[in-house]
Design a protein around this motif. Structure first.
Motif, PDB file in Angstrom:
ATOM      1  N   PHE A  15      -0.443 -23.841 -18.572  1.00 19.14           N
ATOM      2  CA  PHE A  15      -1.659 -23.248 -19.145  1.00 19.14           C
ATOM      3  C   PHE A  15      -2.682 -22.891 -18.067  1.00 19.14           C
ATOM      4  CE2 PHE A  15      -2.653 -27.734 -18.898  1.00 19.14           C
ATOM      5  CZ  PHE A  15      -3.968 -27.743 -18.476  1.00 19.14           C
ATOM      6  N   LYS A  16      -2.673 -23.630 -16.958  1.00 24.43           N
ATOM      7  CA  LYS A  16      -3.699 -23.415 -15.918  1.00 24.43           C
ATOM      8  C   LYS A  16      -3.629 -22.017 -15.317  1.00 24.43           C
ATOM      9  CE  LYS A  16      -4.402 -28.219 -14.610  1.00 24.43           C
ATOM     10  NZ  LYS A  16      -4.415 -29.203 -13.514  1.00 24.43           N
ATOM     11  N   ASP A  17      -2.418 -21.496 -15.196  1.00 17.12           N
ATOM     12  CA  ASP A  17      -2.260 -20.147 -14.645  1.00 17.12           C
ATOM     13  C   ASP A  17      -2.753 -19.077 -15.611  1.00 17.12           C
ATOM     14  OD1 ASP A  17      -1.104 -21.174 -12.332  1.00 17.12           O
ATOM     15  OD2 ASP A  17       0.929 -21.048 -13.139  1.00 17.12           O
ATOM     16  N   GLN A  18      -2.874 -19.413 -16.886  1.00 14.16           N
ATOM     17  CA  GLN A  18      -3.288 -18.453 -17.906  1.00 14.16           C
ATOM     18  C   GLN A  18      -4.776 -18.548 -18.242  1.00 14.16           C
ATOM     19  OE1 GLN A  18      -0.713 -19.345 -21.213  1.00 14.16           O
ATOM     20  NE2 GLN A  18       1.143 -18.987 -20.021  1.00 14.16           N
ATOM     21  N   ALA A  19      -5.457 -19.562 -17.722  1.00 17.66           N
ATOM     22  CA  ALA A  19      -6.870 -19.785 -18.067  1.00 17.66           C
ATOM     23  C   ALA A  19      -7.759 -18.690 -17.487  1.00 17.66           C
ATOM     24  CB  ALA A  19      -7.323 -21.151 -17.569  1.00 17.66           C
ATOM     25  N   PHE A  20      -8.656 -18.174 -18.334  1.00 15.22           N
ATOM     26  CA  PHE A  20      -9.628 -17.194 -17.848  1.00 15.22           C
ATOM     27  C   PHE A  20     -10.968 -17.852 -17.529  1.00 15.22           C
ATOM     28  CE2 PHE A  20     -10.180 -17.013 -22.489  1.00 15.22           C
ATOM     29  CZ  PHE A  20     -11.553 -17.102 -22.628  1.00 15.22           C
ATOM     30  N   LYS A  21     -11.121 -19.124 -17.926  1.00 11.51           N
ATOM     31  CA  LYS A  21     -12.364 -19.851 -17.656  1.00 11.51           C
ATOM     32  C   LYS A  21     -12.065 -21.342 -17.662  1.00 11.51           C
ATOM     33  CE  LYS A  21     -17.099 -20.185 -19.434  1.00 11.51           C
ATOM     34  NZ  LYS A  21     -17.988 -19.773 -20.531  1.00 11.51           N
ATOM     35  N   SER A  22     -12.687 -22.077 -16.743  1.00  9.72           N
ATOM     36  CA  SER A  22     -12.568 -23.536 -16.697  1.00  9.72           C
ATOM     37  C   SER A  22     -13.962 -24.106 -16.459  1.00  9.72           C
ATOM     38  CB  SER A  22     -11.615 -23.979 -15.584  1.00  9.72           C
ATOM     39  OG  SER A  22     -10.308 -23.492 -15.824  1.00  9.72           O
ATOM     40  N   THR A  23     -14.347 -25.075 -17.285  1.00 17.22           N
ATOM     41  CA  THR A  23     -15.702 -25.627 -17.233  1.00 17.22           C
ATOM     42  C   THR A  23     -15.653 -27.146 -17.280  1.00 17.22           C
ATOM     43  OG1 THR A  23     -16.421 -23.712 -18.544  1.00 17.22           O
ATOM     44  CG2 THR A  23     -17.986 -25.521 -18.315  1.00 17.22           C
ATOM     45  N   VAL A  95      -4.399 -16.413 -26.179  1.00 16.12           N
ATOM     46  CA  VAL A  95      -3.008 -16.304 -26.604  1.00 16.12           C
ATOM     47  C   VAL A  95      -3.007 -15.479 -27.888  1.00 16.12           C
ATOM     48  CG1 VAL A  95      -0.916 -17.533 -27.300  1.00 16.12           C
ATOM     49  CG2 VAL A  95      -2.452 -18.567 -25.613  1.00 16.12           C
ATOM     50  N   GLY A  96      -2.461 -14.284 -27.814  1.00 16.24           N
ATOM     51  CA  GLY A  96      -2.497 -13.393 -28.975  1.00 16.24           C
ATOM     52  C   GLY A  96      -3.938 -13.073 -29.333  1.00 16.24           C
ATOM     53  N   ASN A  97      -4.302 -13.297 -30.611  1.00 17.26           N
ATOM     54  CA  ASN A  97      -5.653 -13.023 -31.096  1.00 17.26           C
ATOM     55  C   ASN A  97      -6.564 -14.244 -31.069  1.00 17.26           C
ATOM     56  OD1 ASN A  97      -4.984 -10.345 -31.689  1.00 17.26           O
ATOM     57  ND2 ASN A  97      -4.106 -10.943 -33.654  1.00 17.26           N
ATOM     58  N   HIS A  98      -6.135 -15.317 -30.426  1.00 12.87           N
ATOM     59  CA  HIS A  98      -6.886 -16.571 -30.442  1.00 12.87           C
ATOM     60  C   HIS A  98      -7.186 -17.068 -29.030  1.00 12.87           C
ATOM     61  CE1 HIS A  98      -4.978 -16.531 -34.454  1.00 12.87           C
ATOM     62  NE2 HIS A  98      -6.088 -17.141 -34.831  1.00 12.87           N
ATOM     63  N   ILE A  99      -8.146 -17.983 -28.967  1.00  7.58           N
ATOM     64  CA  ILE A  99      -8.475 -18.667 -27.724  1.00  7.58           C
ATOM     65  C   ILE A  99      -8.107 -20.143 -27.900  1.00  7.58           C
ATOM     66  CG2 ILE A  99     -10.299 -19.365 -26.111  1.00  7.58           C
ATOM     67  CD1 ILE A  99      -9.933 -16.352 -26.127  1.00  7.58           C
ATOM     68  N   PHE A 100      -7.250 -20.653 -27.033  1.00  9.38           N
ATOM     69  CA  PHE A 100      -6.978 -22.089 -26.988  1.00  9.38           C
ATOM     70  C   PHE A 100      -7.937 -22.713 -25.998  1.00  9.38           C
ATOM     71  CE2 PHE A 100      -2.955 -20.897 -28.875  1.00  9.38           C
ATOM     72  CZ  PHE A 100      -2.597 -22.002 -29.620  1.00  9.38           C
ATOM     73  N   THR A 125      -2.057 -18.075 -39.344  1.00  9.87           N
ATOM     74  CA  THR A 125      -0.968 -18.164 -38.380  1.00  9.87           C
ATOM     75  C   THR A 125      -1.491 -17.792 -36.996  1.00  9.87           C
ATOM     76  OG1 THR A 125      -0.278 -15.892 -38.818  1.00  9.87           O
ATOM     77  CG2 THR A 125       0.798 -17.619 -40.107  1.00  9.87           C
ATOM     78  N   PHE A 126      -0.799 -18.293 -35.980  1.00 10.04           N
ATOM     79  CA  PHE A 126      -1.189 -18.014 -34.602  1.00 10.04           C
ATOM     80  C   PHE A 126       0.034 -18.153 -33.707  1.00 10.04           C
ATOM     81  CE2 PHE A 126      -1.920 -22.440 -35.591  1.00 10.04           C
ATOM     82  CZ  PHE A 126      -1.354 -23.123 -34.519  1.00 10.04           C
ATOM     83  N   GLU A 127      -0.040 -17.486 -32.582  1.00  7.85           N
ATOM     84  CA  GLU A 127       1.033 -17.540 -31.589  1.00  7.85           C
ATOM     85  C   GLU A 127       0.964 -18.861 -30.838  1.00  7.85           C
ATOM     86  OE1 GLU A 127       2.176 -15.036 -27.571  1.00  7.85           O
ATOM     87  OE2 GLU A 127       1.073 -14.008 -29.170  1.00  7.85           O
ATOM     88  N   LYS A 128       2.124 -19.504 -30.674  1.00  8.65           N
ATOM     89  CA  LYS A 128       2.173 -20.790 -29.975  1.00  8.65           C
ATOM     90  C   LYS A 128       2.741 -20.601 -28.572  1.00  8.65           C
ATOM     91  CE  LYS A 128       2.577 -23.473 -34.201  1.00  8.65           C
ATOM     92  NZ  LYS A 128       3.386 -24.386 -34.995  1.00  8.65           N
ATOM     93  N   PRO A 129       1.941 -20.905 -27.553  1.00  8.68           N
ATOM     94  CA  PRO A 129       2.428 -20.774 -26.169  1.00  8.68           C
ATOM     95  C   PRO A 129       3.490 -21.836 -25.854  1.00  8.68           C
ATOM     96  CG  PRO A 129       0.229 -21.737 -26.211  1.00  8.68           C
ATOM     97  CD  PRO A 129       0.553 -21.348 -27.618  1.00  8.68           C
ATOM     98  N   ILE A 130       4.257 -21.599 -24.795  1.00  9.47           N
ATOM     99  CA  ILE A 130       5.369 -22.507 -24.469  1.00  9.47           C
ATOM    100  C   ILE A 130       4.903 -23.905 -24.069  1.00  9.47           C
ATOM    101  CG2 ILE A 130       6.949 -20.658 -23.795  1.00  9.47           C
ATOM    102  CD1 ILE A 130       6.291 -21.380 -20.856  1.00  9.47           C
TER     103      ILE A 130
END
Length: 156
Positions: A15-23, A95-100, A125-130
């Motif tokens: 998930f860290k490689d996909q993060a657009f923000k970390s706080t 991820v898809g239309n949602h923010i995890f 429903t929502f897309e589930k990342p690996i």
């Protein structure tokens, strides 16, 4: 004001490689009563006061009220909090239309990584990342208010 969210354990650091923000977040609880939890949070340089109501039977929804407060006010209120301050980094991943929101915990909760997703309705429903693992929605021990009392290191 009704929050609908699902929680999951995270199975890898992908998930860290996909993060657009970390706080960085530091938070404490002025009250951990399950009927009305009151949380103080420092999120980066911003203070937030949050009141949460009791969760629904399935753990998916509950009342949530939030108010931005000054950083200095949050720092002062954190000194009044019950024992067990939570420290974590929140990573935001689209991820898809949602923010995890993936919380990577530190201190007494080191090693615990939980992903949350907010939904518009309980059956959405929502897309589930690996990297998304077992669902823990409604498992009270994974609530931050409980992690401040019974931290992850005490589970082992």
């Amino acid at each position: 004001m009704i929050e609908i969210e699902r929680k999951f354990l995270v199975t890898s650091n992908a998930f860290k490689d996909q993060a657009f923000k970390s706080t960085r977040i530091v938070q404490g609880f002025l009250n951990r009563d399950p009927e009305r939890t009151v949380r103080v949070r420092l999120k980066g340089n911003k203070g937030i006061l949050t009141v949460k109501g009791q969760s629904s039977n399935n753990g998916l929804s509950r009342l949530e009220w939030e108010k931005d407060i000054e950083k200095q006010e949050a720092e002062s209120l954190l000194k009044l909090c019950e024992k067990g301050i939570i420290k974590k980094i929140r990573h935001e991943i689209e991820v898809g239309n949602h923010i995890f929101e993936v919380d990577e915990f530190f201190g007494d909760n080191q090693g615990l990584v939980i992903a949350e997703i907010e939904l518009q309705h309980e059956n959405e429903t929502f897309e589930k990342p690996i990297w998304l693992g077992k669902e823990v929605t409604g498992h009270i021990k994974y609530y931050n208010s409980q992690l401040s009392k019974q931290p992850y290191i005490s589970w082992k």
